[in-house]
Design a protein around this motif. Sequence first.
Motif, PDB file in Angstrom:
ATOM      1  N   TRP A  45      27.902  -0.884  29.459  1.00  0.00           N
ATOM      2  CA  TRP A  45      27.494   0.345  28.776  1.00  0.00           C
ATOM      3  C   TRP A  45      28.652   1.335  28.721  1.00  0.00           C
ATOM      4  CZ3 TRP A  45      27.308   5.283  30.970  1.00  0.00           C
ATOM      5  CH2 TRP A  45      26.759   6.289  30.150  1.00  0.00           C
ATOM      6  N   SER A  46      29.369   1.484  29.827  1.00  0.00           N
ATOM      7  CA  SER A  46      30.513   2.398  29.867  1.00  0.00           C
ATOM      8  C   SER A  46      31.588   1.957  28.876  1.00  0.00           C
ATOM      9  CB  SER A  46      31.097   2.459  31.277  1.00  0.00           C
ATOM     10  OG  SER A  46      30.152   2.920  32.208  1.00  0.00           O
ATOM     11  N   ASN A  58      31.298   0.068  26.181  1.00  0.00           N
ATOM     12  CA  ASN A  58      30.845   0.190  24.792  1.00  0.00           C
ATOM     13  C   ASN A  58      30.800   1.635  24.322  1.00  0.00           C
ATOM     14  OD1 ASN A  58      30.542  -2.587  24.650  1.00  0.00           O
ATOM     15  ND2 ASN A  58      28.359  -2.546  25.138  1.00  0.00           N
ATOM     16  N   ASN A  59      30.734   2.571  25.248  1.00  0.00           N
ATOM     17  CA  ASN A  59      30.678   3.991  24.885  1.00  0.00           C
ATOM     18  C   ASN A  59      31.981   4.732  25.185  1.00  0.00           C
ATOM     19  OD1 ASN A  59      27.678   4.827  24.099  1.00  0.00           O
ATOM     20  ND2 ASN A  59      27.533   3.279  25.713  1.00  0.00           N
ATOM     21  N   GLU A 118      19.497  -1.954  36.449  1.00  0.00           N
ATOM     22  CA  GLU A 118      20.854  -2.277  36.006  1.00  0.00           C
ATOM     23  C   GLU A 118      21.290  -3.708  36.298  1.00  0.00           C
ATOM     24  OE1 GLU A 118      21.553  -2.330  40.211  1.00  0.00           O
ATOM     25  OE2 GLU A 118      20.194  -1.154  38.974  1.00  0.00           O
ATOM     26  N   HIS A 178      17.553  -3.910  30.854  1.00  0.00           N
ATOM     27  CA  HIS A 178      18.859  -3.440  30.397  1.00  0.00           C
ATOM     28  C   HIS A 178      18.710  -2.486  29.219  1.00  0.00           C
ATOM     29  CE1 HIS A 178      20.866  -7.268  32.222  1.00  0.00           C
ATOM     30  NE2 HIS A 178      20.406  -6.429  33.136  1.00  0.00           N
ATOM     31  N   HIS A 179      17.763  -2.766  28.341  1.00  0.00           N
ATOM     32  CA  HIS A 179      17.493  -1.864  27.218  1.00  0.00           C
ATOM     33  C   HIS A 179      17.074  -0.486  27.751  1.00  0.00           C
ATOM     34  CE1 HIS A 179      16.287  -0.636  23.208  1.00  0.00           C
ATOM     35  NE2 HIS A 179      15.094  -0.313  23.660  1.00  0.00           N
ATOM     36  N   THR A 205      17.823   0.710  30.711  1.00  0.00           N
ATOM     37  CA  THR A 205      18.992   1.280  31.377  1.00  0.00           C
ATOM     38  C   THR A 205      19.903   1.982  30.388  1.00  0.00           C
ATOM     39  OG1 THR A 205      18.948  -0.496  33.028  1.00  0.00           O
ATOM     40  CG2 THR A 205      20.968   0.787  32.871  1.00  0.00           C
ATOM     41  N   ARG A 206      20.211   1.330  29.287  1.00  0.00           N
ATOM     42  CA  ARG A 206      21.121   1.923  28.310  1.00  0.00           C
ATOM     43  C   ARG A 206      20.557   3.219  27.741  1.00  0.00           C
ATOM     44  NH1 ARG A 206      22.361  -3.778  27.320  1.00  0.00           N
ATOM     45  NH2 ARG A 206      20.503  -3.987  26.010  1.00  0.00           N
ATOM     46  N   LYS A 207      19.272   3.232  27.442  1.00  0.00           N
ATOM     47  CA  LYS A 207      18.658   4.458  26.922  1.00  0.00           C
ATOM     48  C   LYS A 207      18.677   5.564  27.973  1.00  0.00           C
ATOM     49  CE  LYS A 207      15.553   3.323  23.147  1.00  0.00           C
ATOM     50  NZ  LYS A 207      14.192   3.521  22.620  1.00  0.00           N
ATOM     51  N   ASN A 231      22.229   6.916  28.364  1.00  0.00           N
ATOM     52  CA  ASN A 231      22.578   7.736  27.202  1.00  0.00           C
ATOM     53  C   ASN A 231      21.979   9.127  27.307  1.00  0.00           C
ATOM     54  OD1 ASN A 231      24.089   5.760  25.890  1.00  0.00           O
ATOM     55  ND2 ASN A 231      22.331   4.962  24.747  1.00  0.00           N
TER      56      ASN A 231
END
Length: 233
Positions: A20-21, A23-24, A177, A218-219, A221-223, A226
């Motif tokens: 995630w880190s 990709n962002n 995570e 994981h979905h 987690t990402r939300k 963010n």
Amino acid sequence: MRLHYLQHVPFEGPGIIRSWSKNNNISLTRTRLYEDEELPPPREIDGLVVMGGPMGVYDAKRYPWLKKEKRFINNCIDRGIKVLGICLGAQLIADVLGAEVNSMNQKEIGWFPLNWNESARNHRLLDFLPTNQIVLHWHGDQFSLPGGALSLASSKGCANQGFLVDEQIMGLQFHLEITKDGLDELIQHSNNELKRSDGPFIQSPVTMLNAPHFEENHHTTRKLLNRFFSSPS
């Protein structure tokens, strides 16, 4: 953004937080406390993630670095830095904030249903959450809610599964995570714990590794990352 994480053992890393880190375009650094690495000055980070581990918040005699870790967490909170704690990390934050942390009557290890509280699902940072979700638990300690905290979730095995304080501090008792490889590594290093444990909330390694819940978690987690790390505290 400069995100830093605290790691307590080699086999409990950041999991999906790493990708995630990346990709962002978020800088991700770490302190391996088990190798006695130096903690960064709080002014050099924008967010902190405190990972899990097999020790307890009360194990400072065996793990002396717990004392300086708690001071670091407190300093980050005082500076207004966003702080997210996972499992042991949540317990450490709760302890720093003056809440009680103690042993449960029975451990919770495996994929079990979690109830996201209505107060959490109505919060602007967490309004994407479902009513129920199956998540991975691996803990034998529990925390009471810090003063002024919003209770986020509960399960049959543990009444307090998460908290949010002033949109700046979040603690989660469970592992959204974790990846399948990460869980396999955790099982390999904690197999003795599984052999010594039984009860209604203990699953076998085969059951845990074959669970179909990783991607959904994981979905979430990402939300959650963010929303939490992009919002002002």
